[in-house]
Design a protein around this motif. Structure first.
Motif, PDB file in Angstrom:
ATOM      1  N   ARG A  45       0.818  -1.217   0.000  1.00  0.00           N
ATOM      2  CA  ARG A  45       0.000   0.000   0.000  1.00  0.00           C
ATOM      3  C   ARG A  45       0.851   1.266   0.000  1.00  0.00           C
ATOM      4  O   ARG A  45       0.379   2.340  -0.395  1.00  0.00           O
ATOM      5  CB  ARG A  45      -0.945  -0.001   1.208  1.00  0.00           C
ATOM      6  CG  ARG A  45      -1.918  -1.173   1.207  1.00  0.00           C
ATOM      7  CD  ARG A  45      -2.872  -1.113   2.382  1.00  0.00           C
ATOM      8  NE  ARG A  45      -3.827  -0.019   2.236  1.00  0.00           N
ATOM      9  CZ  ARG A  45      -4.759   0.281   3.147  1.00  0.00           C
ATOM     10  NH1 ARG A  45      -4.824  -0.411   4.273  1.00  0.00           N
ATOM     11  NH2 ARG A  45      -5.582   1.274   2.945  1.00  0.00           N
TER      12      ARG A  45
ATOM     13  N   LYS B 192     -10.626  -5.726  -8.284  1.00  0.00           N
ATOM     14  CA  LYS B 192     -10.101  -5.474  -6.949  1.00  0.00           C
ATOM     15  C   LYS B 192      -8.597  -5.760  -6.904  1.00  0.00           C
ATOM     16  O   LYS B 192      -8.089  -6.602  -7.628  1.00  0.00           O
ATOM     17  CB  LYS B 192     -10.821  -6.356  -5.922  1.00  0.00           C
ATOM     18  CG  LYS B 192     -12.332  -6.190  -5.882  1.00  0.00           C
ATOM     19  CD  LYS B 192     -12.952  -7.144  -4.874  1.00  0.00           C
ATOM     20  CE  LYS B 192     -14.468  -7.189  -4.986  1.00  0.00           C
ATOM     21  NZ  LYS B 192     -15.099  -5.904  -4.714  1.00  0.00           N
TER      22      LYS B 192
ATOM     23  N   ILE C 200      -6.377  -6.861  -3.825  1.00  0.00           N
ATOM     24  CA  ILE C 200      -6.423  -7.198  -2.400  1.00  0.00           C
ATOM     25  C   ILE C 200      -5.151  -6.785  -1.673  1.00  0.00           C
ATOM     26  O   ILE C 200      -5.138  -6.737  -0.429  1.00  0.00           O
ATOM     27  CB  ILE C 200      -6.681  -8.706  -2.195  1.00  0.00           C
ATOM     28  CG1 ILE C 200      -5.547  -9.538  -2.824  1.00  0.00           C
ATOM     29  CG2 ILE C 200      -8.037  -9.088  -2.754  1.00  0.00           C
ATOM     30  CD1 ILE C 200      -5.624 -11.001  -2.478  1.00  0.00           C
TER      31      ILE C 200
ATOM     32  N   ARG D 263      -6.168  -3.087  -1.046  1.00  0.00           N
ATOM     33  CA  ARG D 263      -7.368  -3.020  -0.207  1.00  0.00           C
ATOM     34  C   ARG D 263      -7.684  -4.409   0.332  1.00  0.00           C
ATOM     35  O   ARG D 263      -8.502  -5.140  -0.226  1.00  0.00           O
ATOM     36  CB  ARG D 263      -8.543  -2.482  -1.028  1.00  0.00           C
ATOM     37  CG  ARG D 263      -8.345  -1.031  -1.478  1.00  0.00           C
ATOM     38  CD  ARG D 263      -9.529  -0.543  -2.314  1.00  0.00           C
ATOM     39  NE  ARG D 263      -9.353   0.860  -2.635  1.00  0.00           N
ATOM     40  CZ  ARG D 263      -8.596   1.310  -3.632  1.00  0.00           C
ATOM     41  NH1 ARG D 263      -7.969   0.448  -4.424  1.00  0.00           N
ATOM     42  NH2 ARG D 263      -8.465   2.600  -3.848  1.00  0.00           N
ATOM     43  N   PRO D 264      -7.017  -4.783   1.440  1.00  0.00           N
ATOM     44  CA  PRO D 264      -7.217  -6.133   1.993  1.00  0.00           C
ATOM     45  C   PRO D 264      -8.661  -6.431   2.360  1.00  0.00           C
ATOM     46  O   PRO D 264      -9.053  -7.600   2.443  1.00  0.00           O
ATOM     47  CB  PRO D 264      -6.321  -6.114   3.240  1.00  0.00           C
ATOM     48  CG  PRO D 264      -5.304  -5.063   2.972  1.00  0.00           C
ATOM     49  CD  PRO D 264      -6.007  -4.016   2.176  1.00  0.00           C
ATOM     50  N   GLY D 265      -9.465  -5.399   2.563  1.00  0.00           N
ATOM     51  CA  GLY D 265     -10.868  -5.611   2.902  1.00  0.00           C
ATOM     52  C   GLY D 265     -11.729  -5.984   1.715  1.00  0.00           C
ATOM     53  O   GLY D 265     -12.920  -6.279   1.883  1.00  0.00           O
ATOM     54  N   GLY D 266     -11.161  -5.968   0.516  1.00  0.00           N
ATOM     55  CA  GLY D 266     -11.906  -6.399  -0.662  1.00  0.00           C
ATOM     56  C   GLY D 266     -12.694  -5.311  -1.349  1.00  0.00           C
ATOM     57  O   GLY D 266     -13.523  -5.598  -2.218  1.00  0.00           O
ATOM     58  N   GLN D 267     -12.441  -4.043  -1.026  1.00  0.00           N
ATOM     59  CA  GLN D 267     -13.161  -2.958  -1.680  1.00  0.00           C
ATOM     60  C   GLN D 267     -12.744  -2.847  -3.142  1.00  0.00           C
ATOM     61  O   GLN D 267     -11.648  -3.251  -3.526  1.00  0.00           O
ATOM     62  CB  GLN D 267     -12.887  -1.626  -0.969  1.00  0.00           C
ATOM     63  CG  GLN D 267     -13.256  -1.612   0.500  1.00  0.00           C
ATOM     64  CD  GLN D 267     -12.070  -1.929   1.389  1.00  0.00           C
ATOM     65  OE1 GLN D 267     -11.175  -2.691   0.995  1.00  0.00           O
ATOM     66  NE2 GLN D 267     -12.064  -1.371   2.591  1.00  0.00           N
TER      67      GLN D 267
ATOM     68  N   SER E 226       0.219 -11.116  -0.883  1.00  0.00           N
ATOM     69  CA  SER E 226      -1.135 -11.591  -0.554  1.00  0.00           C
ATOM     70  C   SER E 226      -1.863 -12.183  -1.756  1.00  0.00           C
ATOM     71  O   SER E 226      -2.971 -12.703  -1.616  1.00  0.00           O
ATOM     72  CB  SER E 226      -1.958 -10.431   0.027  1.00  0.00           C
ATOM     73  OG  SER E 226      -1.876  -9.281  -0.792  1.00  0.00           O
TER      74      SER E 226
END
Length: 639
Positions: free
Chosen positions: A398, A477, A479, A482-486, A578
């Protein structure tokens, strides 16, 4: 070094003589505006056209200033407008430019921007043009015809001040052209003038950003009076161990290798490349700072470093770190240890922070020189943007930087490199290479000035990627970001759903005017109509997980296995990102390389070591950034 050895330009230029039977241009056309201004001020029209081409390629950029505050087709500079308070990009965000997790994070420092009164003359040519032309400064900034008049008046004034007549022969204007560059050293002024006369010899023709066709007929016999530069009284560039081609102006402004206590030092590492470790990558950055701030920062031992800085106004190059040494610039230690970093004066989040043709050309010559010297292929798997360098581990994804961004014209850059992006396969190819029409392709971006606010329309070399073959479908996406999947966004700094010119991807599916590629472990669709394609068909090697594996890990660096490390060198973790590369998916293959780690944790370079393992990796184009997979995990085939 730094003096130009030859007038001949190394990069091929397209001959662009006007078509037979071409009519007289409309009196209101851009071509006619150049003709009128040239006649009024006694400047050969070819000289005026060629100077403008080198500055702006005849574009007006909607009246917006360049990164150095240059306006209009003649790039008349009023750089007060460029002092926007933007922080240098290595100071911005969470990226550690050194990118070596075995050492403390190296953060940037804030630097003040210069006061307007301290700006050099090369950044204040618009006020001089107002003085010699009598045209108000506001008209020079906003009116195309006035801007061209101002540029012609500057050239005519330079010719008069040199005591030379207003000759109709372009060859007699070499000194005036060199003066127009604004350079304060003879090598840069000479390089600039040489480029202008190469444009005159080769001719050019293109459609501008205002939709007008402008043509400069080739004059291959013109032989300028190059001795005129000697009378300009310009300084000689600083001597030193510069490593540059003879066709650019390059001076030595060294970055410090300095120890300053508590085991800390700056701002690069001594090495012995390519004897100890190959140089495989060239990384293109923009500075997010003006020229003087850029130089102040790279010469600060507490800051970070790169090998070269390139100035926007005239293409001048400063070298800071020897090529054999490792600079701290890319945010990934594996890439840093095997790359050369080029910082270009510019601001990525301003859509009209355009780069001059002079800087593109000198940058391309420098890249060609480096590629030839180190046998680096001229493709987008080896000539990377900073925004294509992967995070080293999941936690660093990020914080990675996003320059030079979607407004860098990769297609034009590769034409100047002599490697234009062209089709290499038929319509059913298994690989595509991204290549939209930069000027006509204008995807919506947000956040250039204010978060969430739409940026001004502008050409772009990047295409946007969707989850389905529809412009209304959500963006794919990322990930890692945006690890939350947004969902990804249209933000100018959001690389999560973006493929850039020159990048090649394996085709997953084709459906009408849409093409799907494998991207970050998923199908990603982009609009690719047959009549106005945004990609060309290509061939190449692709890889997929070997039989029996449902997925394989993806890495941001190619580090050796634990058994390769000798005593005294701490083992570096081989940490997957990831993402996963899934069975049935294919990704375009770049280099095959052994795992390597450059051990250089202290100032004293006598203990530095290159650790090389038996485990091998393939570089792949995985998303917007490159990545690595272990060779043992995959099988390779023709696309």
């Amino acid at each position: 070094m730094g003096a130009v050895a030859s007038v001949a330009l190394l990069l091929p230029l397209l001959s662009a003589a006007p078509p037979a039977g071409a009519g007289v241009p409309d009196a209101g056309s851009l071509q006619a505006q150049f003709a009128r201004a040239a006649a009024r001020h006694g400047v050969p029209e070819s000289v005026l056209l060629a100077v403008s081409y080198l500055q702006s390629r005849w574009d007006g950029h909607g009246g917006a200033p360049s990164v150095t505050g240059g306006y209009g087709p003649m790039h008349l500079t009023d750089a007060v407008t460029a002092l926007t308070g933007a922080a240098p990009h290595h100071s911005d965000g969470a990226e550690d430019p050194r990118g070596d997790s075995s050492r403390p994070v190296r953060s940037g420092v804030e630097a003040p921007l210069p006061a307007a009164g301290s700006l050099p003359a090369r950044l204040r040519t618009l006020e001089r043009a107002a003085e010699v032309s009598g045209i108000p400064a506001e008209e020079l900034r906003t009116g195309t015809a006035a801007n061209i008049e101002g540029g012609a008046a500057l050239l005519a004034a330079a010719q008069r001040e040199a005591g030379l007549p207003a000759s109709a022969d372009p060859a007699d204007w070499y000194g005036a052209v060199a003066r127009y560059s604004g350079a304060d050293d003879s090598a840069t002024a000479t390089t600039y003038a040489n480029d202008v006369f190469d444009v005159i010899r080769g001719g050019e023709s293109r459609t501008t950003d205002s939709g007008q066709r402008v043509t400069l007929a080739a004059d291959p016999a013109v032989a300028p009076v190059t001795e005129q530069v000697a009378a300009l009284g310009l300084r000689r560039p600083a001597a030193g161990p510069v490593e540059c081609p003879p066709t650019v102006a390059c001076e030595w402004m060294p970055a410090p290798y300095e120890e300053f206590g508590d085991g800390d030092y700056g701002n690069h590492d001594k090495a012995n490349r390519p004897s100890a470790q190959s140089i495989d990558y060239i990384v293109v950055h923009d500075t997010e700072a003006d020229w003087n701030t850029t130089l102040d920062l790279v010469r600060d031992p507490t800051y970070v470093s790169w090998q070269y800085s390139l100035r926007s106004s005239d293409g001048h190059i400063a070298q800071h770190v020897r090529l054999k040494d490792v600079a701290w610039h890319a945010g990934n230690w594996f890439v840093n240890a095997k790359s050369v970093g080029l910082e270009h004066e510019g601001f990525l989040t301003s859509p009209d922070s355009w780069y001059t043709e002079a800087m593109y050309r000198t940058s391309a010559r420098l890249v060609r020189y480096l590629a030839a010297r180190y046998d680096i292929p001229l493709d987008r798997q080896h000539v990377l943007g900073h925004d294509n360098v992967p995070g080293t581990v999941t936690a660093s994804i990020r914080g990675m930087h996003t320059d030079p961004g979607p407004y860098w014209d990769w297609a034009h850059y590769f034409r100047l490199l002599g490697r234009p992006i062209t089709p290499s396969a038929g319509p059913d190819a298994g690989v595509v290479t991204i290549r939209p029409d930069y000027g006509a392709h204008r995807p919506v971006y947000t956040g250039c000035v204010t978060a969430g606010v739409v940026c001004a329309p502008h050409g772009s070399g990047a295409v946007r990627l969707h989850t389905a073959p529809s412009a209304d479908a959500p963006l794919v996406k990322d990930i890692g970001l945006r690890p939350g999947g947004q969902d990804s966004t249209t933000g100018v700094n959001d690389t999560g759903a973006r493929a850039s010119t020159g990048q090649s991807y394996a085709v997953a599916e084709r459906r009408g005017d849409w093409t799907a590629i494998w991207y970050l472990g998923q199908r990603a669709w982009f609009h690719n109509p047959g009549k106005e394609p945004t990609a060309v068909n290509a061939r190449g090697l692709v890889l997929t997980p070997r039989e029996g594996l449902a997925s394989v890990p993806v890495y941001g660096r190619a580090y050796p296995e634990a058994s390769a490390y000798p005593a005294g060198v701490p083992v570096q973790a081989v940490s997957p990102l990831s993402y996963r590369l899934l069975a049935g998916q294919r990704y375009v293959v770049g280099d095959r390389t052994p795992g390597e780690y450059y051990f250089a944790p202290v100032f004293d370079s006598s203990g530095h070591r290159v650790v090389r393992g038996q485990e091998e990796y393939y570089q792949i184009q995985f998303g917007h950034r490159v990545a690595f997979v272990k060779a043992a995990d995959v099988r390779v085939s023709q696309s």
